[in-house]
Each structure stands twice: as structure tokens, then as C-alpha cells.
Enzyme design. Structure first.
Site, PDB file in Angstrom:
ATOM      1  N   ASN A 195       0.859  -1.184   0.000  1.00 18.63           N
ATOM      2  CA  ASN A 195       0.000   0.000   0.000  1.00 18.63           C
ATOM      3  C   ASN A 195       0.905   1.247   0.000  1.00 18.63           C
ATOM      4  O   ASN A 195       0.797   2.121   0.848  1.00 18.63           O
ATOM      5  CB  ASN A 195      -0.960   0.001   1.193  1.00 18.63           C
ATOM      6  CG  ASN A 195      -2.063   1.039   1.018  1.00 18.63           C
ATOM      7  OD1 ASN A 195      -2.291   1.858   1.879  1.00 18.63           O
ATOM      8  ND2 ASN A 195      -2.711   1.025  -0.124  1.00 18.63           N
ATOM      9  N   HIS A 222       3.065   4.573  -0.516  1.00 24.85           N
ATOM     10  CA  HIS A 222       2.790   6.004  -0.678  1.00 24.85           C
ATOM     11  C   HIS A 222       4.125   6.712  -0.913  1.00 24.85           C
ATOM     12  O   HIS A 222       5.184   6.063  -0.988  1.00 24.85           O
ATOM     13  CB  HIS A 222       2.048   6.545   0.548  1.00 24.85           C
ATOM     14  CG  HIS A 222       2.694   6.192   1.854  1.00 24.85           C
ATOM     15  ND1 HIS A 222       3.938   6.650   2.229  1.00 24.85           N
ATOM     16  CD2 HIS A 222       2.279   5.395   2.877  1.00 24.85           C
ATOM     17  CE1 HIS A 222       4.249   6.187   3.420  1.00 24.85           C
ATOM     18  NE2 HIS A 222       3.266   5.397   3.839  1.00 24.85           N
ATOM     19  N   HIS A 236       7.244   5.650   1.074  1.00 21.08           N
ATOM     20  CA  HIS A 236       7.943   4.436   0.623  1.00 21.08           C
ATOM     21  C   HIS A 236       8.774   4.729  -0.632  1.00 21.08           C
ATOM     22  O   HIS A 236       9.892   4.235  -0.773  1.00 21.08           O
ATOM     23  CB  HIS A 236       6.927   3.330   0.262  1.00 21.08           C
ATOM     24  CG  HIS A 236       6.110   2.841   1.408  1.00 21.08           C
ATOM     25  ND1 HIS A 236       4.749   3.068   1.505  1.00 21.08           N
ATOM     26  CD2 HIS A 236       6.441   2.116   2.505  1.00 21.08           C
ATOM     27  CE1 HIS A 236       4.288   2.490   2.601  1.00 21.08           C
ATOM     28  NE2 HIS A 236       5.295   1.921   3.237  1.00 21.08           N
ATOM     29  N   GLU A 296      11.683   7.051   9.320  1.00 21.80           N
ATOM     30  CA  GLU A 296      11.848   7.500  10.710  1.00 21.80           C
ATOM     31  C   GLU A 296      10.500   7.720  11.402  1.00 21.80           C
ATOM     32  O   GLU A 296      10.465   7.952  12.600  1.00 21.80           O
ATOM     33  CB  GLU A 296      12.688   8.781  10.758  1.00 21.80           C
ATOM     34  CG  GLU A 296      14.154   8.486  10.462  1.00 21.80           C
ATOM     35  CD  GLU A 296      15.028   9.720  10.375  1.00 21.80           C
ATOM     36  OE1 GLU A 296      14.487  10.849  10.348  1.00 21.80           O
ATOM     37  OE2 GLU A 296      16.258   9.545  10.308  1.00 21.80           O
ATOM     38  N   ASP A 298       8.408   5.511  12.041  1.00 24.61           N
ATOM     39  CA  ASP A 298       8.358   4.397  13.000  1.00 24.61           C
ATOM     40  C   ASP A 298       9.656   4.437  13.814  1.00 24.61           C
ATOM     41  O   ASP A 298      10.533   3.584  13.662  1.00 24.61           O
ATOM     42  CB  ASP A 298       8.195   3.077  12.249  1.00 24.61           C
ATOM     43  CG  ASP A 298       6.874   3.029  11.506  1.00 24.61           C
ATOM     44  OD1 ASP A 298       5.834   2.885  12.153  1.00 24.61           O
ATOM     45  OD2 ASP A 298       6.887   3.176  10.267  1.00 24.61           O
ATOM     46  N   LEU A 327       2.846  10.694   6.317  1.00 23.99           N
ATOM     47  CA  LEU A 327       2.214   9.732   5.404  1.00 23.99           C
ATOM     48  C   LEU A 327       2.263   8.331   6.027  1.00 23.99           C
ATOM     49  O   LEU A 327       3.266   7.943   6.622  1.00 23.99           O
ATOM     50  CB  LEU A 327       2.924   9.726   4.055  1.00 23.99           C
ATOM     51  CG  LEU A 327       2.889  11.027   3.251  1.00 23.99           C
ATOM     52  CD1 LEU A 327       3.352  10.785   1.817  1.00 23.99           C
ATOM     53  CD2 LEU A 327       1.488  11.664   3.245  1.00 23.99           C
ATOM     54  N   SER A 328       1.156   7.623   5.903  1.00 25.41           N
ATOM     55  CA  SER A 328       1.048   6.280   6.465  1.00 25.41           C
ATOM     56  C   SER A 328      -0.041   5.531   5.706  1.00 25.41           C
ATOM     57  O   SER A 328      -1.037   6.135   5.292  1.00 25.41           O
ATOM     58  CB  SER A 328       0.646   6.383   7.945  1.00 25.41           C
ATOM     59  OG  SER A 328       0.128   5.147   8.391  1.00 25.41           O
ATOM     60  N   ARG A 355      -2.096   3.713   6.964  1.00 24.18           N
ATOM     61  CA  ARG A 355      -3.320   3.736   7.784  1.00 24.18           C
ATOM     62  C   ARG A 355      -4.110   5.032   7.598  1.00 24.18           C
ATOM     63  O   ARG A 355      -5.276   5.090   8.005  1.00 24.18           O
ATOM     64  CB  ARG A 355      -2.979   3.526   9.263  1.00 24.18           C
ATOM     65  CG  ARG A 355      -2.543   2.090   9.545  1.00 24.18           C
ATOM     66  CD  ARG A 355      -2.502   1.772  11.015  1.00 24.18           C
ATOM     67  NE  ARG A 355      -2.347   0.341  11.246  1.00 24.18           N
ATOM     68  CZ  ARG A 355      -1.185  -0.298  11.384  1.00 24.18           C
ATOM     69  NH1 ARG A 355      -0.058   0.362  11.308  1.00 24.18           N
ATOM     70  NH2 ARG A 355      -1.148  -1.605  11.590  1.00 24.18           N
TER      71      ARG A 355
HETATM   72  O1  PAF Z   1       7.278  -0.714   8.711  1.00 24.29           O
HETATM   73  C1  PAF Z   1       6.759  -1.694   8.122  1.00 24.29           C
HETATM   74  O2  PAF Z   1       6.165  -1.573   7.042  1.00 24.29           O
HETATM   75  C2  PAF Z   1       6.889  -3.091   8.731  1.00 24.29           C
HETATM   76  O3  PAF Z   1       6.841  -3.028  10.114  1.00 24.29           O
HETATM   77  C3  PAF Z   1       8.146  -3.853   8.250  1.00 24.29           C
HETATM   78  C4  PAF Z   1       9.426  -3.171   8.691  1.00 24.29           C
HETATM   79  C5  PAF Z   1       8.119  -3.975   6.738  1.00 24.29           C
HETATM   80  C6  PAF Z   1       8.148  -5.264   8.851  1.00 24.29           C
HETATM   81  O4  PAF Z   1       7.019  -5.992   8.476  1.00 24.29           O
END
Ligand code: PAF
Length: 282
Positions: A32, A34, A37, A150, A152, A186-187, A189
Site C-alpha cells: 500500500n 505512498h 515508501h 523514521e 516508525d 504519510l502512512s 493507515r
Molecule cells: O514498517 C513496516 O512496514 C513493517 O513493520 C516492516 C518493517 C516492513 C516489517 O514488516
């Protein structure tokens, strides 16, 4: 861009590049995709010869009442975005390929200390699931480097810690959070938010920014500042889970500490959002 769905396939696809001495960067994701990524993929592309992006919605990092089933799966759109970003290999295994014995495999990676707080408290088992699947992905792809967002913050700290403790020869690189114009991180979710909730969501980063201004202005009663910020978020319509000022190594912050990070998790309706703001005091 090649797409591989098996461990043997992705290893075979990388064999020639590895023999030729090419560097390999990995971007682990749950899909998914965005702009955040895609920034990871483009940064990886600048730093390495070959970029492998994995897409796997990892069941072991979701608790029983969490959103594993409704987590968005958008493989063909993701694949088009990755090809456009010049990703070389998409690794998209299924559940059986990653966990042939089911999700309760006998071996897992558990990181103590930094997982006993923040998201680790509210999502028991989550970081063990993350550390286990990222270890598996590192062993499958054997990249020279791996890039993570970052946003997360605690996840990145956990990945750095187990990579060092278990001697993975992988450079773990954090990449700055990509935000919408109104400041919302951005996420994947964010797509769960209703249009009303989406209007409220930027309050999360606004609250972090005001707290940072207060700390930069000399305020040091972090517990009091956090309590006021929680009250503000609750008034805006959030259900705050935690909001804490910590040192950047995630230890409790004292008055003399200079490298700080404010971390927050809060629910808006049924959507759980996280964000953070790291900064240095002079
Ligand atoms: O951040 C994420 O998308 C996930 O936690 C990861 C690092 C791909 C592990 O499943």
C-alpha cells in the site's frame, strides 16, 4: 523490474549482481505504497546498485484485535509505483513462503529494553513480530543496507539494536518522514480516516511542534508538558495512547539532555496513528 515470490527466486535473481560486486539495498514494506515508501526506494537507488523492495503484510506483528485482515493489499498498484521508481526487484512472498510452519514458528527474535515502553506496551508482541520478519528478510536477501522510515522511530531503534546484537552485516539507514502539506505523516493507515478525521489528523504533528517550541523556549517539566498535550489532543477528538518526551536513544529524558524526541500514538476513531519529532537543544 523483476517480481519474485519465492526465497529461491529472489536469491537466484541476486546471484549475478552479488558475484559482480554490486551493492544491494533493501526496502522492507507491507505494501500500500505512498510517497514515503517511494522516497525510501529512490534514496536506496542513489546509494546502491540494486534495490530490492519487499511487500509482505506480516501477520506476526499484528495483535489479535488489530487490523491485519483489513490492512490494505494493493499489489498491482504498488508494483507499478515501484517500476516507475526504478526498483530492480520486487519480492512479494506469500504467507506459506515466509512461515511454512504457520505463524507460531519455534524461533523468534525478541529485543528487550527498548521494546518495554511506548508502542511495545500498547502492542505486546508487535516488535518481536517485526524483528523476526525483518531478520528473515535480511537472511533471504542479504542486503548491504536496508532503509526504513523514521516515522516508525521505535521500530527503527529495534531494528538497529537487533542488527547490531546479532551481527547482521547490514547498514540500517533511517530516512526522514514524508509529510502531507498540512503536516500529517504519510502512512498506509491514513486511508482508514474518514474525511472529518483526516481534517483533524494534522493536529498530531501540530501538537508535537508546539511542544518542541515550548521545550526550546526553556520549559523542562516534560511530564506536565506531555499531560497538557494529551489533554489538548483529547479535546481535538483523539484518544491518546501515549505522548512522551524521551532522549533520542529512548531513555527517559532529564533536564540536561540535549538530543530529544517527542513520540506520540493516538487513535482517531478506529485508526491508530503514530508520529514523532526529534530535535537537538543548543
Ligand atoms: O514498517 C513496516 O512496514 C513493517 O513493520 C516492516 C518493517 C516492513 C516489517 O514488516
Amino acid at each position: 523490474m523483476k517480481t519474485e515470490t519465492t526465497i529461491s527466486g529472489v536469491r537466484a535473481a541476486l546471484r549475478a549482481a552479488r558475484k559482480a560486486g554490486k551493492s544491494i539495498a533493501m526496502v522492507p514494506t507491507m505494501g500500500n505504497l505512498h510517497a514515503g515508501h517511494i522516497t525510501l526506494v529512490k534514496t536506496a537507488k542513489r546509494r546502491a546498485d540494486i534495490v530490492v523492495t519487499s511487500i509482505f503484510v506480516n501477520p506476526t506483528q499484528f495483535g489479535i484485535n488489530e487490523d491485519f485482515d483489513k490492512y490494505p493489499r494493493t499489489l498491482s498498484a504498488d508494483s507499478a509505483l515501484l517500476a516507475e521508481a526504478s526498483c530492480d526487484i520486487l519480492f512479494a512472498p506469500d504467507m506459506r513462503e515466509m512461515y511454512p510452519d504457520g505463524r507460531q514458528q519455534n524461533t523468534s527474535v525478541n529485543v528487550s529494553g527498548i521494546t518495554d515502553m511506548l508502542c511495545g506496551t500498547s502492542r505486546p508482541g508487535h516488535f518481536s513480530g517485526v524483528a523476526t520478519v525483518v531478520s528473515k528478510l535480511f537472511n533471504i536477501v542479504q542486503p548491504d543496507m536496508a532503509l526504513f522510515g523514521e516515522k516508525d522511530y521505535q521500530q527503527l531503534a529495534v531494528i538497529r539494536r537487533f542488527s547490531r546484537d546479532l551481527c547482521f552485516p547490514v547498514e540500517v539507514i533511517g530516512v526522514a518522514t514524508v509529510r502531507a502539506e498540512d503536516g500529517l505523516a504519510l502512512s498506509s493507515r491514513n486511508g482508514f480516516l474518514s474525511s472529518e478525521e483526516r481534517k483533524l489528523a494534522p493536529q498530531l504533528f501540530k501538537t508535537l511542534s508546539s511542544l518542541r517550541t515550548a521545550i526550546e523556549g526553556g520549559q523542562r517539566d516534560y511530564a506536565m508538558l506531555a499531560a497538557a498535550a494529551n489533554t489538548h489532543l483529547a479535546k481535538c477528538g483523539f484518544v491518546p495512547e501515549y505522548l512522551e518526551v524521551r532522549r533520542q536513544d529512548l531513555e527517559l529524558a532529564g533536564h540536561g539532555d540535549k538530543a530529544l524526541v517527542i513520540l506520540v500514538a493516538a487513535r482517531l476513531g478506529s485508526t491508530r496513528l503514530i508520529d514523532n519529532l526529534a530535535f537537538e537543544l543548543p
